[in-house]
Motif scaffolding. Sequence first.
Motif, PDB file in Angstrom:
ATOM      1  N   GLY A 105       0.804  -1.225   0.000  1.00 46.30           N
ATOM      2  CA  GLY A 105       0.000   0.000   0.000  1.00 46.30           C
ATOM      3  C   GLY A 105       0.835   1.273   0.000  1.00 46.30           C
ATOM      4  N   SER A 107       3.640   1.523  -1.727  1.00 50.06           N
ATOM      5  CA  SER A 107       4.438   1.548  -2.956  1.00 50.06           C
ATOM      6  C   SER A 107       4.242   2.864  -3.700  1.00 50.06           C
ATOM      7  CB  SER A 107       4.017   0.385  -3.860  1.00 50.06           C
ATOM      8  OG  SER A 107       4.496   0.595  -5.172  1.00 50.06           O
ATOM      9  N   MET A 110       1.697   2.826  -6.495  1.00 47.68           N
ATOM     10  CA  MET A 110       0.283   2.553  -6.251  1.00 47.68           C
ATOM     11  C   MET A 110      -0.661   3.652  -6.766  1.00 47.68           C
ATOM     12  SD  MET A 110      -1.851   0.320  -5.228  1.00 47.68           S
ATOM     13  CE  MET A 110      -1.010  -0.871  -4.187  1.00 47.68           C
ATOM     14  N   PRO A 111      -0.361   4.935  -6.536  1.00 51.64           N
ATOM     15  CA  PRO A 111      -1.283   5.957  -7.036  1.00 51.64           C
ATOM     16  C   PRO A 111      -1.531   5.854  -8.539  1.00 51.64           C
ATOM     17  CG  PRO A 111       0.236   6.937  -5.479  1.00 51.64           C
ATOM     18  CD  PRO A 111       0.735   5.534  -5.734  1.00 51.64           C
ATOM     19  N   ALA A 112      -0.477   5.616  -9.301  1.00 47.53           N
ATOM     20  CA  ALA A 112      -0.642   5.506 -10.756  1.00 47.53           C
ATOM     21  C   ALA A 112      -1.447   4.275 -11.125  1.00 47.53           C
ATOM     22  CB  ALA A 112       0.726   5.472 -11.435  1.00 47.53           C
ATOM     23  N   LEU A 113      -1.213   3.181 -10.412  1.00 49.70           N
ATOM     24  CA  LEU A 113      -1.961   1.956 -10.704  1.00 49.70           C
ATOM     25  C   LEU A 113      -3.451   2.182 -10.464  1.00 49.70           C
ATOM     26  CD1 LEU A 113      -0.981  -1.675  -9.834  1.00 49.70           C
ATOM     27  CD2 LEU A 113      -3.279  -0.876  -9.384  1.00 49.70           C
ATOM     28  N   LEU A 114      -3.778   2.829  -9.357  1.00 48.95           N
ATOM     29  CA  LEU A 114      -5.191   3.089  -9.047  1.00 48.95           C
ATOM     30  C   LEU A 114      -5.793   4.060 -10.057  1.00 48.95           C
ATOM     31  CD1 LEU A 114      -5.087   3.380  -5.153  1.00 48.95           C
ATOM     32  CD2 LEU A 114      -5.766   1.425  -6.537  1.00 48.95           C
ATOM     33  N   ALA A 115      -5.032   5.066 -10.422  1.00 42.22           N
ATOM     34  CA  ALA A 115      -5.536   6.068 -11.371  1.00 42.22           C
ATOM     35  C   ALA A 115      -5.810   5.438 -12.729  1.00 42.22           C
ATOM     36  CB  ALA A 115      -4.536   7.212 -11.505  1.00 42.22           C
ATOM     37  N   SER A 117      -6.665   2.425 -13.284  1.00 46.21           N
ATOM     38  CA  SER A 117      -7.663   1.349 -13.226  1.00 46.21           C
ATOM     39  C   SER A 117      -8.995   1.761 -13.828  1.00 46.21           C
ATOM     40  CB  SER A 117      -7.871   0.917 -11.776  1.00 46.21           C
ATOM     41  OG  SER A 117      -8.461   1.974 -11.030  1.00 46.21           O
ATOM     42  N   SER A 118      -9.282   3.051 -13.759  1.00 41.20           N
ATOM     43  CA  SER A 118     -10.593   3.530 -14.217  1.00 41.20           C
ATOM     44  C   SER A 118     -10.650   3.606 -15.731  1.00 41.20           C
ATOM     45  CB  SER A 118     -10.889   4.897 -13.614  1.00 41.20           C
ATOM     46  OG  SER A 118      -9.877   5.810 -13.958  1.00 41.20           O
TER      47      SER A 118
ATOM     48  N   LEU B  23      -3.324   8.347   0.176  1.00 43.99           N
ATOM     49  CA  LEU B  23      -3.139   7.642  -1.095  1.00 43.99           C
ATOM     50  C   LEU B  23      -4.141   8.144  -2.132  1.00 43.99           C
ATOM     51  CD1 LEU B  23      -2.000   5.385  -2.892  1.00 43.99           C
ATOM     52  CD2 LEU B  23      -3.601   3.807  -1.783  1.00 43.99           C
ATOM     53  N   VAL B  27      -3.767   9.778  -5.850  1.00 42.97           N
ATOM     54  CA  VAL B  27      -4.425   9.278  -7.062  1.00 42.97           C
ATOM     55  C   VAL B  27      -5.078  10.446  -7.806  1.00 42.97           C
ATOM     56  CG1 VAL B  27      -6.228   7.768  -7.986  1.00 42.97           C
ATOM     57  CG2 VAL B  27      -4.836   7.005  -6.058  1.00 42.97           C
ATOM     58  N   GLU B  30      -2.681  12.413  -9.914  1.00 45.62           N
ATOM     59  CA  GLU B  30      -2.072  11.788 -11.093  1.00 45.62           C
ATOM     60  C   GLU B  30      -2.529  12.527 -12.354  1.00 45.62           C
ATOM     61  OE1 GLU B  30       0.032   8.990 -11.619  1.00 45.62           O
ATOM     62  OE2 GLU B  30       0.492   9.305  -9.513  1.00 45.62           O
ATOM     63  N   PRO B  33      -5.939  10.413 -14.795  1.00 47.70           N
ATOM     64  CA  PRO B  33      -6.759   9.362 -14.206  1.00 47.70           C
ATOM     65  C   PRO B  33      -7.958   8.988 -15.073  1.00 47.70           C
ATOM     66  CG  PRO B  33      -7.149  11.424 -13.076  1.00 47.70           C
ATOM     67  CD  PRO B  33      -6.082  11.689 -14.096  1.00 47.70           C
ATOM     68  N   VAL B  66     -17.111   4.851 -11.457  1.00 48.04           N
ATOM     69  CA  VAL B  66     -16.389   3.585 -11.507  1.00 48.04           C
ATOM     70  C   VAL B  66     -15.907   3.290 -10.092  1.00 48.04           C
ATOM     71  CG1 VAL B  66     -14.448   2.364 -12.524  1.00 48.04           C
ATOM     72  CG2 VAL B  66     -15.692   4.041 -13.877  1.00 48.04           C
ATOM     73  N   LEU B  68     -13.824   1.149  -7.403  1.00 47.86           N
ATOM     74  CA  LEU B  68     -12.657   0.269  -7.304  1.00 47.86           C
ATOM     75  C   LEU B  68     -12.500  -0.247  -5.875  1.00 47.86           C
ATOM     76  CD1 LEU B  68     -10.029  -0.992  -8.331  1.00 47.86           C
ATOM     77  CD2 LEU B  68      -8.877   1.162  -7.825  1.00 47.86           C
ATOM     78  N   TYR B  70     -10.581  -1.442  -3.035  1.00 51.61           N
ATOM     79  CA  TYR B  70      -9.165  -1.450  -2.650  1.00 51.61           C
ATOM     80  C   TYR B  70      -8.941  -2.610  -1.666  1.00 51.61           C
ATOM     81  CZ  TYR B  70      -4.698   0.592  -1.092  1.00 51.61           C
ATOM     82  OH  TYR B  70      -3.370   0.820  -0.799  1.00 51.61           O
ATOM     83  N   LEU B 101     -15.338  -2.303 -10.590  1.00 47.07           N
ATOM     84  CA  LEU B 101     -14.148  -2.909 -11.190  1.00 47.07           C
ATOM     85  C   LEU B 101     -13.727  -4.150 -10.394  1.00 47.07           C
ATOM     86  CD1 LEU B 101     -12.035   0.342 -11.702  1.00 47.07           C
ATOM     87  CD2 LEU B 101     -13.205  -0.953 -13.491  1.00 47.07           C
TER      88      LEU B 101
END
Lengths: 118, 118
Positions: A105, A107, A110-115, A117-118, B23, B27, B30, B33, B66, B68, B70, B101
């Motif tokens: 959590g 990492s 992580m923010p980019a991965l979550l961003a 995802s949408s 976090l 996000v 970013e 997003p 959307v 997600l 977590y 998701l």
Amino acid sequence: MKELLIIAHGSRRASSNEEVVQLVSKVAQEENPGVDNVALAFLEFAEPTIETALEGCLQRGAEEVVVLPYFLSAGNHVVKDIPHEVSKVQDKWPDKTITILPHLGASGAMPALLAQSS
Amino acid sequence: MKELLIIAHGSRRASSNEEVVQLVSKVAQEENPGVDNVALAFLEFAEPTIETALEGCLQRGAEEVVVLPYFLSAGNHVVKDIPHEVSKVQDKWPDKTITILPHLGASGAMPALLAQSS
């Protein structure tokens, strides 16, 4: 030789543990993990234990093991339990390098991965 | 307008909830997003609830949300509780598009993220 040891919490539900096993299998198949092997351990409810898995890494010749707590938040498991289990093995193998990474959590990716995802 | 709603489990420890708040803030910062806003809800132990947060998205004009989860594994929270909470709001807003998701642990990007961590 360098190994990555992913530590998951573990669950009473076999399907949840199997989900992690499959994930770690995929991690091992990634093209450039930067390590020679990827291993998995469970903190509780499933095996191998941290001690067993970490001993396994060292016994098959790893000079360095990087431990990744597959946890989303820095609770007692991350702050106390995992370091405690790791230190028991480190004490038995003082010449080996065992490093605990920040939990998943935390990492930086992580923010980019979550961003994304949408 | 499209919003991303990240649903965390929630903890009795304020520091753990704050970790997720920080976090989600990252996000939202970013660059791409793909959404106009990023919101956060907790399943339990913290606020806003899923219902409150989702209502908030729709009331401020989101046509699409959307969601997600977590979460790292597909336990009851992912399989039953989150869909149940989301469906309550969907029933009140039948013209809005609310999509859940796969949970974070099932993200196709997870193996690479773990592999790169070492």
